[in-house]
Design a protein around this motif. Structure first.
Motif, mmCIF file in Angstrom:
data_model
loop_
_atom_site.group_PDB
_atom_site.id
_atom_site.type_symbol
_atom_site.label_atom_id
_atom_site.label_comp_id
_atom_site.label_asym_id
_atom_site.label_seq_id
_atom_site.Cartn_x
_atom_site.Cartn_y
_atom_site.Cartn_z
ATOM 1 N N SER A 52 -7.809 -2.464 -11.897
ATOM 2 C CA SER A 52 -6.667 -2.331 -12.594
ATOM 3 C C SER A 52 -5.592 -2.962 -12.310
ATOM 4 O O SER A 52 -5.353 -3.742 -11.385
ATOM 5 N N ALA A 53 -4.610 -2.984 -13.490
ATOM 6 C CA ALA A 53 -3.291 -3.915 -13.369
ATOM 7 C C ALA A 53 -2.418 -3.137 -12.626
ATOM 8 O O ALA A 53 -1.321 -3.428 -12.336
ATOM 9 N N LEU A 54 -2.671 -2.050 -12.229
ATOM 10 C CA LEU A 54 -1.609 -1.075 -11.338
ATOM 11 C C LEU A 54 -2.245 -0.843 -10.001
ATOM 12 O O LEU A 54 -3.647 -0.837 -9.918
ATOM 13 N N GLY A 55 -1.318 -0.822 -8.963
ATOM 14 C CA GLY A 55 -1.997 -0.676 -7.759
ATOM 15 C C GLY A 55 -2.274 -1.818 -6.711
ATOM 16 O O GLY A 55 -2.627 -1.641 -5.894
ATOM 17 N N TRP A 56 -2.312 -2.795 -7.450
ATOM 18 C CA TRP A 56 -2.788 -4.070 -6.673
ATOM 19 C C TRP A 56 -1.756 -5.306 -6.912
ATOM 20 O O TRP A 56 -0.796 -5.314 -7.982
ATOM 21 N N PRO A 57 -1.546 -6.223 -5.960
ATOM 22 C CA PRO A 57 -0.751 -7.399 -6.210
ATOM 23 C C PRO A 57 -1.229 -8.061 -7.356
ATOM 24 O O PRO A 57 -2.073 -7.947 -7.867
ATOM 25 N N GLN A 58 -0.083 -8.689 -8.250
ATOM 26 C CA GLN A 58 -0.442 -9.374 -9.650
ATOM 27 C C GLN A 58 -1.599 -10.546 -9.285
ATOM 28 O O GLN A 58 -2.171 -10.615 -10.322
ATOM 29 N N ASP A 59 -1.635 -11.081 -8.185
ATOM 30 C CA ASP A 59 -2.542 -11.996 -7.998
ATOM 31 C C ASP A 59 -3.890 -11.712 -7.305
ATOM 32 O O ASP A 59 -4.475 -12.384 -7.136
ATOM 33 N N LYS A 61 -8.775 -8.108 -8.282
ATOM 34 C CA LYS A 61 -8.951 -6.929 -9.145
ATOM 35 C C LYS A 61 -7.922 -6.638 -10.274
ATOM 36 O O LYS A 61 -8.196 -6.293 -11.196
ATOM 37 N N ALA A 62 -6.728 -7.043 -10.031
ATOM 38 C CA ALA A 62 -5.782 -7.134 -10.999
ATOM 39 C C ALA A 62 -5.963 -8.287 -11.830
ATOM 40 O O ALA A 62 -5.475 -7.946 -13.152
ATOM 41 N N LEU A 63 -6.394 -9.421 -11.471
ATOM 42 C CA LEU A 63 -6.792 -10.356 -12.340
ATOM 43 C C LEU A 63 -7.924 -10.197 -13.085
ATOM 44 O O LEU A 63 -7.826 -10.427 -14.605
ATOM 45 N N GLU A 64 -8.776 -9.400 -12.682
ATOM 46 C CA GLU A 64 -10.191 -8.904 -13.578
ATOM 47 C C GLU A 64 -9.476 -7.907 -14.553
ATOM 48 O O GLU A 64 -10.162 -8.060 -15.919
ATOM 49 N N ALA A 65 -8.713 -7.054 -14.161
ATOM 50 C CA ALA A 65 -8.353 -6.107 -15.251
ATOM 51 C C ALA A 65 -7.463 -6.786 -16.253
ATOM 52 O O ALA A 65 -7.611 -6.288 -17.529
ATOM 53 N N MET A 66 -6.685 -7.658 -16.022
ATOM 54 C CA MET A 66 -5.647 -8.360 -16.891
ATOM 55 C C MET A 66 -6.558 -9.260 -17.814
ATOM 56 O O MET A 66 -6.209 -9.053 -19.121
ATOM 57 N N LYS A 67 -7.692 -9.998 -17.317
ATOM 58 C CA LYS A 67 -8.727 -10.407 -18.257
ATOM 59 C C LYS A 67 -9.100 -9.445 -19.314
ATOM 60 O O LYS A 67 -9.249 -9.860 -20.455
ATOM 61 N N PRO A 116 0.706 -1.278 -0.015
ATOM 62 C CA PRO A 116 0.167 0.051 -0.056
ATOM 63 C C PRO A 116 1.102 1.322 -0.056
ATOM 64 O O PRO A 116 1.863 1.286 0.544
ATOM 65 N N ARG A 117 0.453 2.221 -0.667
ATOM 66 C CA ARG A 117 1.082 3.761 -0.721
ATOM 67 C C ARG A 117 0.625 4.436 0.555
ATOM 68 O O ARG A 117 -0.395 4.196 1.250
ATOM 69 N N GLU A 118 1.309 5.535 0.733
ATOM 70 C CA GLU A 118 1.301 6.462 1.816
ATOM 71 C C GLU A 118 0.162 7.433 1.918
ATOM 72 O O GLU A 118 -0.207 8.246 2.830
#
Length: 263
Positions: A94-101, A104-110, A57-59
């Motif tokens: 998004s594919a950004l801002g989340w762990p790759q697995d 939400k990142a998986l939904e974005a990449m799909k 997580p960011r600040e």
């Protein structure tokens, strides 16, 4: 009252103390309900680097003491009873801002694999028209956030509030390049248009800026980026908010805009 809000553009807000003011010529003029300053796409801070987008997580939200729902990056607030600001998280999916697995990142990449055949998912090559928005550096508003937005707009309608929607990614194709649009801009716009409370949408991301009025009379203003300013130039603005208009007075590279609407 001062308040700082960040959706990759920042708003510094203060309430007006009186309803009218006297001009230098001695003529009474209408005082804004409140005013705020804004700046878009700075993408720099003189502080230690934030953590990466690979899952840590960011600040930012705790640093600015922004009140959110369980740490989510979307929220709303009312600086005066007549207005409500709604801040969307346009990188919810998004594919950004989340762990790759992360789901939400998986939904974005799909979605990107379905919509963008390029090996480089940041490339719009061979994508036509509005399909050019399906790029890795964009994102979408998720189902849970859409349900939350529906509830907020319904409540604002019941309270007879005027709503200003703030997001990093633009929502209207008329105000931005196709490559900068929210993936599900059409879903968000259709939801907003079910209500008459939304008056203005403010966004960043498209660094050259832009503006439009959509078919339902909603003003869309994409802000010129500070990031693109050559040395010695600026891009920021001050905004006065009235019952029937929002007036942006831009400095240097940021263009001034008057946005009139039915109160």
């Amino acid at each position: 009252m001062d308040m700082l809000v960040n959706v990759d553009f920042q708003i510094l807000m203060g309430l007006a103390e009186t309803d009218t003011m006297i001009s230098a010529a001695g003529v009474a003029t209408k005082q804004p309900l409140f005013s705020f300053g804004l700046i878009s796409d700075v993408q720099y801070a003189d502080i230690p680097d934030g953590r990466s987008f690979l899952g840590v997580p960011r600040e930012l939200l705790p640093l600015l003491k922004i009140q959110t729902l369980d740490g989510r990056a979307y929220y709303d607030f009312s600086p005066v009873p007549e207005y409500r600001f709604v801040v969307l998280d346009t990188y919810d999916i998004s594919a950004l801002g989340w762990p790759q697995d992360h789901p939400k990142a998986l939904e974005a990449m799909k979605l990107l694999r379905e919509k963008n055949p390029n090996e480089n998912k940041d490339s719009p090559n061979n994508l036509e028209g509005l399909e050019r928005r399906f790029l890795k550096f964009n994102g979408a508003v998720g189902k849970e956030q859409m349900e939350w937005l529906d509830g907020v707009l319904q409540e604002a309608t019941e309270l007879e509030q005027k709503v200003v929607v703030c997001s990093h990614l633009p929502l209207d194709p008329g105000a931005t390049s196709k490559e900068a649009l929210l993936w599900n801009y059409d879903e968000v716009m259709n939801l907003m248009h079910r209500y008459n409370c939304v008056k203005v949408c403010l966004a960043g991301h498209n660094h050259t800026g832009g503006s439009s009025i959509d078919a339902h009379g909603v003003h869309h203003r994409v802000l010129e980026a500070a990031l693109e300013c050559p040395p010695g130039t600026d891009a920021f603005g001050s905004v006065d908010v009235y019952d029937d208009k929002i007036s942006l007075v831009g400095t240097d590279k940021m263009e001034s805009t008057d946005m009139h609407f039915n109160p």
